[in-house]
Scaffold this motif. Sequence first.
Motif, PDB file in Angstrom:
ATOM      1  N   ALA A 127       0.826  -1.211   0.000  1.00  7.37           N
ATOM      2  CA  ALA A 127       0.000   0.000   0.000  1.00  7.37           C
ATOM      3  C   ALA A 127       0.858   1.258   0.000  1.00  7.37           C
ATOM      4  O   ALA A 127       0.547   2.234  -0.685  1.00  7.37           O
ATOM      5  CB  ALA A 127      -0.925  -0.011   1.213  1.00  7.37           C
ATOM      6  N   LYS A 128       1.996   1.225   0.738  1.00  2.00           N
ATOM      7  CA  LYS A 128       2.863   2.403   0.792  1.00  2.00           C
ATOM      8  C   LYS A 128       3.467   2.692  -0.559  1.00  2.00           C
ATOM      9  O   LYS A 128       3.492   3.843  -1.015  1.00  2.00           O
ATOM     10  CB  LYS A 128       3.944   2.184   1.840  1.00  2.00           C
ATOM     11  N   GLU A 129       3.968   1.642  -1.220  1.00  3.38           N
ATOM     12  CA  GLU A 129       4.564   1.855  -2.548  1.00  3.38           C
ATOM     13  C   GLU A 129       3.537   2.373  -3.533  1.00  3.38           C
ATOM     14  O   GLU A 129       3.821   3.252  -4.358  1.00  3.38           O
ATOM     15  CB  GLU A 129       5.179   0.538  -3.032  1.00  3.38           C
ATOM     16  N   THR A 130       2.313   1.845  -3.413  1.00  4.15           N
ATOM     17  CA  THR A 130       1.264   2.307  -4.322  1.00  4.15           C
ATOM     18  C   THR A 130       0.931   3.773  -4.068  1.00  4.15           C
ATOM     19  O   THR A 130       0.811   4.583  -4.992  1.00  4.15           O
ATOM     20  CB  THR A 130       0.013   1.448  -4.147  1.00  4.15           C
ATOM     21  N   LEU A 131       0.776   4.135  -2.771  1.00  3.96           N
ATOM     22  CA  LEU A 131       0.451   5.520  -2.435  1.00  3.96           C
ATOM     23  C   LEU A 131       1.559   6.481  -2.810  1.00  3.96           C
ATOM     24  O   LEU A 131       1.300   7.595  -3.290  1.00  3.96           O
ATOM     25  CB  LEU A 131       0.134   5.633  -0.942  1.00  3.96           C
ATOM     26  N   GLU A 132       2.834   6.075  -2.616  1.00  3.43           N
ATOM     27  CA  GLU A 132       3.933   6.962  -2.984  1.00  3.43           C
ATOM     28  C   GLU A 132       3.984   7.178  -4.478  1.00  3.43           C
ATOM     29  O   GLU A 132       4.252   8.290  -4.957  1.00  3.43           O
ATOM     30  CB  GLU A 132       5.241   6.380  -2.467  1.00  3.43           C
ATOM     31  N   GLY A 133       3.684   6.118  -5.231  1.00  2.00           N
ATOM     32  CA  GLY A 133       3.641   6.294  -6.687  1.00  2.00           C
ATOM     33  C   GLY A 133       2.526   7.236  -7.102  1.00  2.00           C
ATOM     34  O   GLY A 133       2.711   8.116  -7.944  1.00  2.00           O
ATOM     35  N   ASN A 134       1.368   7.029  -6.507  1.00  4.58           N
ATOM     36  CA  ASN A 134       0.270   7.953  -6.799  1.00  4.58           C
ATOM     37  C   ASN A 134       0.599   9.377  -6.369  1.00  4.58           C
ATOM     38  O   ASN A 134       0.233  10.365  -7.057  1.00  4.58           O
ATOM     39  CB  ASN A 134      -0.997   7.498  -6.088  1.00  4.58           C
ATOM     40  N   LEU A 135       1.302   9.526  -5.224  1.00  4.07           N
ATOM     41  CA  LEU A 135       1.661  10.850  -4.737  1.00  4.07           C
ATOM     42  C   LEU A 135       2.595  11.558  -5.698  1.00  4.07           C
ATOM     43  O   LEU A 135       2.423  12.748  -5.993  1.00  4.07           O
ATOM     44  CB  LEU A 135       2.310  10.725  -3.354  1.00  4.07           C
ATOM     45  N   ARG A 136       3.563  10.828  -6.234  1.00  2.00           N
ATOM     46  CA  ARG A 136       4.473  11.435  -7.206  1.00  2.00           C
ATOM     47  C   ARG A 136       3.716  11.831  -8.481  1.00  2.00           C
ATOM     48  O   ARG A 136       3.985  12.879  -9.078  1.00  2.00           O
ATOM     49  CB  ARG A 136       5.590  10.455  -7.537  1.00  2.00           C
ATOM     50  N   VAL A 155      -5.081  16.698  -1.474  1.00  2.00           N
ATOM     51  CA  VAL A 155      -5.456  15.405  -0.883  1.00  2.00           C
ATOM     52  C   VAL A 155      -6.581  14.764  -1.672  1.00  2.00           C
ATOM     53  O   VAL A 155      -6.581  13.536  -1.909  1.00  2.00           O
ATOM     54  CB  VAL A 155      -5.849  15.606   0.593  1.00  2.00           C
ATOM     55  N   ARG A 156      -7.573  15.548  -2.118  1.00  2.00           N
ATOM     56  CA  ARG A 156      -8.651  14.975  -2.911  1.00  2.00           C
ATOM     57  C   ARG A 156      -8.136  14.404  -4.224  1.00  2.00           C
ATOM     58  O   ARG A 156      -8.556  13.327  -4.657  1.00  2.00           O
ATOM     59  CB  ARG A 156      -9.724  16.041  -3.168  1.00  2.00           C
ATOM     60  N   SER A 157      -7.201  15.106  -4.834  1.00  2.00           N
ATOM     61  CA  SER A 157      -6.617  14.597  -6.070  1.00  2.00           C
ATOM     62  C   SER A 157      -5.851  13.292  -5.817  1.00  2.00           C
ATOM     63  O   SER A 157      -5.928  12.339  -6.624  1.00  2.00           O
ATOM     64  CB  SER A 157      -5.675  15.652  -6.671  1.00  2.00           C
ATOM     65  N   ALA A 162      -5.376   7.416  -6.132  1.00  2.00           N
ATOM     66  CA  ALA A 162      -4.998   6.152  -5.484  1.00  2.00           C
ATOM     67  C   ALA A 162      -6.160   5.196  -5.345  1.00  2.00           C
ATOM     68  O   ALA A 162      -5.942   3.986  -5.094  1.00  2.00           O
ATOM     69  CB  ALA A 162      -4.416   6.449  -4.103  1.00  2.00           C
ATOM     70  N   GLU A 163      -7.404   5.688  -5.458  1.00  2.00           N
ATOM     71  CA  GLU A 163      -8.551   4.818  -5.220  1.00  2.00           C
ATOM     72  C   GLU A 163      -8.598   3.644  -6.186  1.00  2.00           C
ATOM     73  O   GLU A 163      -8.804   2.484  -5.777  1.00  2.00           O
ATOM     74  CB  GLU A 163      -9.838   5.651  -5.317  1.00  2.00           C
ATOM     75  N   THR A 175      -8.419   7.473   5.225  1.00  2.00           N
ATOM     76  CA  THR A 175      -8.037   8.871   5.425  1.00  2.00           C
ATOM     77  C   THR A 175      -6.634   9.091   4.908  1.00  2.00           C
ATOM     78  O   THR A 175      -5.826   8.157   4.833  1.00  2.00           O
ATOM     79  CB  THR A 175      -8.084   9.252   6.918  1.00  2.00           C
ATOM     80  N   LEU A 176      -6.357  10.346   4.558  1.00  2.00           N
ATOM     81  CA  LEU A 176      -5.026  10.736   4.118  1.00  2.00           C
ATOM     82  C   LEU A 176      -4.778  12.151   4.589  1.00  2.00           C
ATOM     83  O   LEU A 176      -5.545  13.059   4.285  1.00  2.00           O
ATOM     84  CB  LEU A 176      -4.899  10.646   2.600  1.00  2.00           C
ATOM     85  N   GLN A 177      -3.731  12.337   5.356  1.00  2.00           N
ATOM     86  CA  GLN A 177      -3.371  13.645   5.882  1.00  2.00           C
ATOM     87  C   GLN A 177      -1.971  14.004   5.422  1.00  2.00           C
ATOM     88  O   GLN A 177      -1.031  13.233   5.605  1.00  2.00           O
ATOM     89  CB  GLN A 177      -3.416  13.651   7.415  1.00  2.00           C
TER      90      GLN A 177
END
Length: 408
Positions: A127-136, A155-157, A162-163, A175-177
Motif C-alpha cells: 500500500a505504501k509503494e502504491t500511495l507513494e507512486g500515486n503521490l508522485r 489530498v482529494r486529487s 490512489a482509489e 483517510t489521508l493527511q
Amino acid sequence: MEFVVIAVIAVIVITSAIRNLYYICQPNEVLIFAGSTRWVQSLQRRVGYRLVKGGSSLRVPLFERVLRLDLTNLIIELKVSGAYSKGGIPLKVEGVANIKIAGEEPVIHNAIERLLGKNREEIKRMAKETLEGNLRGVLASLTPQQVNEDKLAFVRSLQDEAEEDLGKLGLVLDTLQVQNISDDVAYLDSLGRKQRADLLRDARIAEASAQSQSAIQAAENARLTVFAQIDSEMQIIQAEAQRRIRDAVTRREALIAETQADVGSKLVRTRADLGVQRERILQVRQQLQADVVAPAEAQCAEATEEAKAAAAQIIEDGKALVEGMHQLAASWQQAGPDARQIFLLQKLEPLLQALVATVPLVKVQQVTVLDNASPVLGTVTFLEQVRAATGIDLKQLLPQKPPAPGNN
C-alpha cells in the motif's frame, strides 16, 4: 454401564468435532471457506470459496479449509523526497494514510486473490509503494503553489488517483493527511515570504480599506444621523406648523363664530332696540306733541289772541288818543293864550307822582313852576330860601292871583 460410557465418549467426540468444524467470524474480519465453488453475481463467474462476514458457519471436513482476512486499519507513513512538481521544483511531502482491506463486494474478491496469506507488513509495504507512486504522479500535475496553497484539493486529487490502484489490490483508503510539504531549494520558503508579504500587504490594504470603509460608514452614519435629525426636526416643525395652522384655523373659526354671534346678537338687539326706538320716537313725538307742540300751539293761539287783543287795545287807545288829541286841540283853541300853561300843569301831575315815588319820606306841600324867562324867578328862589332857614312862608303874605278859567 458400558452404554453410558459409550454415550459420554460419543458426546465428547461430537463436541470436539463440532468445535473443530464450527467457526465464528469476528466483526473486524472475514472468514474464507476455501474448497467449495459458488457463483458470484458481482464477478459474473464462479469462485472456489465462500465468504462469511459477521456471522458463523461450519466447515465441511476434508473438503474446505478456513482462512481469516483481517479488516482492521493499517497506518502507513508516507515520505516522498525529490518528487518533481509541475515546473520542475523538487518537493518533499510527508503524510499519514489509513487503509484497510476491503470488506465489501466486489473489491473483497481482489483482496482475497492478492492479499490472502500475506502478513500485515507486506500489505503495508504494498500500500505504501502504491500511495507513494500515486503521490508522485499527483505532484507532477500540480505547481508548488497549488500544492502548498490548497492542501485539501491536493489530498482529494491524491485520493482520486490512489482509489483505483488500491481497489485493484483490494484495499480501501480511509483517510489521508498531508503533514508537511517542503523543498531543498527554499522555493516554498520564498513563496511563503512572498505570500506573507502579500498577506501583509493585503492585510494592510484590508486594514486601510476597513478603516476607510469604517470612516466612510461613520461618515455615512453621521450623515444619516444628521439627516434623521433634520428629518425629525422637519417633522417636528411641520407638526408644529400644522398645529399652529389648526390652532389659527380654530381660532379664526372661533373668532368668526364669535363675531357672527356678536353681530347676530347685536343685530337682534339692534332690531329689538329699533322697535324700542321706534316706540320711543313715537312716545317722544307724542310727548313733544303733548308737552311742547300743543302748549306752543296753545301759547301761539293765546299770543295770537293776546296780540289781537293788544292790537285791538292799541287801536282803541290810538282811536281814544286821536279823539283826545282832537278834544285837546279843541280845548287848546278854546283856552286861548293860557292853553300852554294849562297843558303843562296837566302833565306836571304824573311827573310829581314819579318824583314822590322815588323819595317816599319827602312830603311835597307845594310845587311852583316858573318860566325860565320869568322876572320873578329870583324872588321865588329867595322866598324859598327864607322859608327853609326860618320856617316863615313869606308867600302867604303876598296877594294871591285868582286861578285862570278852565284850570283844574
